[in-house]
Design an enzyme around this catalytic site. Structure first.
Site, mmCIF file in Angstrom:
data_model
loop_
_atom_site.group_PDB
_atom_site.id
_atom_site.type_symbol
_atom_site.label_atom_id
_atom_site.label_comp_id
_atom_site.label_asym_id
_atom_site.label_seq_id
_atom_site.Cartn_x
_atom_site.Cartn_y
_atom_site.Cartn_z
ATOM 1 C CG HIS A 24 -0.695 -0.135 2.519
ATOM 2 N ND1 HIS A 24 0.309 0.569 3.099
ATOM 3 C CD2 HIS A 24 -1.231 -0.900 3.507
ATOM 4 C CE1 HIS A 24 0.388 0.265 4.379
ATOM 5 N NE2 HIS A 24 -0.522 -0.636 4.646
ATOM 6 C CG HIS A 78 -4.116 -6.206 12.510
ATOM 7 N ND1 HIS A 78 -5.031 -5.180 12.566
ATOM 8 C CD2 HIS A 78 -3.154 -5.798 11.620
ATOM 9 C CE1 HIS A 78 -4.644 -4.199 11.767
ATOM 10 N NE2 HIS A 78 -3.512 -4.556 11.171
ATOM 11 C CD GLU A 80 -3.444 -3.052 7.211
ATOM 12 O OE1 GLU A 80 -2.832 -2.956 8.294
ATOM 13 O OE2 GLU A 80 -3.227 -2.293 6.238
ATOM 14 C CG ASP A 82 -1.445 -7.209 6.155
ATOM 15 O OD1 ASP A 82 -2.504 -6.784 6.639
ATOM 16 O OD2 ASP A 82 -0.322 -6.929 6.631
ATOM 17 C CG HIS A 145 -1.092 -0.358 12.268
ATOM 18 N ND1 HIS A 145 -1.260 0.237 11.042
ATOM 19 C CD2 HIS A 145 -1.261 -1.665 12.060
ATOM 20 C CE1 HIS A 145 -1.479 -0.682 10.125
ATOM 21 N NE2 HIS A 145 -1.488 -1.841 10.721
ATOM 22 C CG ASP A 164 0.688 -5.156 11.507
ATOM 23 O OD1 ASP A 164 1.157 -5.995 10.724
ATOM 24 O OD2 ASP A 164 -0.379 -4.560 11.299
ATOM 25 C CE1 TYR A 192 5.468 -4.021 9.007
ATOM 26 C CE2 TYR A 192 5.331 -3.185 11.248
ATOM 27 C CZ TYR A 192 4.774 -3.875 10.180
ATOM 28 O OH TYR A 192 3.520 -4.401 10.308
ATOM 29 C CG HIS A 225 4.172 -8.195 8.347
ATOM 30 N ND1 HIS A 225 3.621 -8.711 7.198
ATOM 31 C CD2 HIS A 225 3.269 -7.316 8.832
ATOM 32 C CE1 HIS A 225 2.429 -8.155 7.001
ATOM 33 N NE2 HIS A 225 2.189 -7.316 7.981
#
Ligand code: FEO
Length: 395
Positions: A24, A78, A80, A82, A145, A164, A192, A225
């Site tokens: 993104h 989370h 999001e 991904d 986040h 994250d 990151y 990640h």
């Protein structure tokens, strides 16, 4: 066998995205990974899923250890995409699994994937889930986040799965910090942090204190990640404490763009002035460098010096992109300095200063502007401008 053992009964079953270069807008030059973990006890729990493009690979990795029908719980740290876009598929295959998330996680799952996710069970900070010998303890981490973000801690194995937080976009055949180059790892961890987590620095400091006060021992940090921290988890915790406190070096970042070379000449003279004042400089021309890398360098700099030519009475478009990005990331405790060139009406420096002040940045004044092409005298003024910045940095 691609599955990796963190501790007996705790496996990485994630996927490596070697070729992603644009996450993104964040330039991921070393790729990324979407880490999922399978915890096998009397009950079996899957922590997070992966991006939908890799759903089949995720299913293969889980299937090497268990049939999906045997999974009892899917923990969603989370929402999001991904980490969650494979969830609708995985949830259908793991038809006996209860899905666990924070309340905001449940709300976000329904908003992403529809009313089927009304059955999600919610947990809050301090809640525990017994799997057998092991206990999962949950810690909500709102705005680290996203509002839904949550950490899962395996009490007996002392493994923290913070999604994250503490992650990096880093594709590697090694899964652990002792299997990869430390400099590359810390470079990706700082990139990151700067590009994803910097706006939430005050919350990160509070969360680190909260974890310390809870007195939970941590043998491993297994983010969603990149690389798992097992050799020295305190290394990344200490780095986060520094970055969140905006610990800075005696360093300035000069970032600019140029049309016919005038702003470039100014940038170089200013950089020379800063260097002559005994302060390290990194100089970047936008359109030759991604915002991602510039922001990473800004993370530990004391001053940011921004230059633009005037185009159609405004700042150059690449500066608009950069300033929009950096003001959103809310870096704290930096000195912001502006310079630029123009042909007749000007406007770039005025607009940049206005944008920086609106963002609450500490702006060095006066800025410096040159008409058309800087001559020797103009470049001397730029050099002096750089020296003033160095003095402020060292004060
Ligand atoms: Fe890696 Fe916020 O998703």
């Amino acid at each position: 066998m691609v599955n990796v053992v963190l501790k007996e009964g705790v496996n990485w079953v994630g996927v490596v995205d070697w070729n992603i270069r644009d996450f993104h807008g964040y330039v991921t030059s070393r790729g990324s990974s979407y880490n999922s973990y399978l915890i096998s006890d009397e009950k079996i729990a899957l922590v997070d899923t992966a991006k939908i493009n890799f759903c089949n690979e995720l299913i293969e990795h889980i299937s090497e250890l268990t049939s999906l029908e045997k999974i009892d719980y899917i923990i969603v740290n989370h929402v999001e995409m991904d980490h969650s876009s494979s969830l609708p598929v995985i949830a259908k295959l793991a038809k006996n699994a209860k899905i666990i998330a924070s309340q905001r996680g449940k709300d976000a799952l329904i908003e992403h994937y529809g009313a089927d996710f009304n059955m999600v069970e919610t947990v809050k900070t301090g809640d525990e889930l017994k799997l057998g010998k092991r206990t999962l303890r949950f810690l909500e981490a709102p705005m680290l986040h996203w509002p839904d973000s949550m950490f899962t801690y395996i009490v007996e194995d002392k493994i923290l799965m913070p999604n994250d937080a503490f992650g990096q976009h880093f594709a590697s055949s090694g899964r652990f910090d002792d299997e990869v180059d430390t400099c590359a790892l810390m470079e990706e961890a700082s990139t990151y942090y700067a590009n994803i987590l910097m706006p939430f620095a005050p919350l990160i400091i509070r969360k680190i204190h909260e974890v310390v006060q809870m007195g939970i021992p941590i043998d491993m940090i297994a983010p969603s990640h990149g690389i798992i921290w097992r050799k020295d988890p305190s290394k990344i915790i200490n780095a986060y404490a520094d970055w969140s406190s905006m610990v800075a070096k005696q360093k300035a970042v000069v970032v600019f763009d140029t049309m016919w070379g005038s702003t470039d000449k100014m940038a170089r003279s200013i950089a020379d002035g800063i260097t002559s004042g005994g302060v390290k400089v990194e100089l970047f021309k936008l359109r030759a460098t991604d915002n991602t890398d510039v922001v990473t360098e800004i993370l530990d700099a004391k001053a940011v010096v921004v230059g633009s030519p005037t185009l159609n009475n405004q700042m150059f478009p690449s500066l608009g992109s950069f300033l929009t990005y950096i003001t959103g990331l809310k870096p704290k405790g930096k000195l912001w300095c502006f310079f630029g060139s123009f042909g007749w009406g000007g406007g770039a420096v005025r607009d940049m200063v206005e944008m920086a002040k609106k963002a609450g940045f500490d702006v060095h004044e006066p800025s410096i502007e040159i008409k058309y092409v800087p001559d020797k005298e103009d470049l001397k003024k730029c050099f002096n401008f750089g020296q003033q910045i160095a003095q402020k940095i060292k004060a």
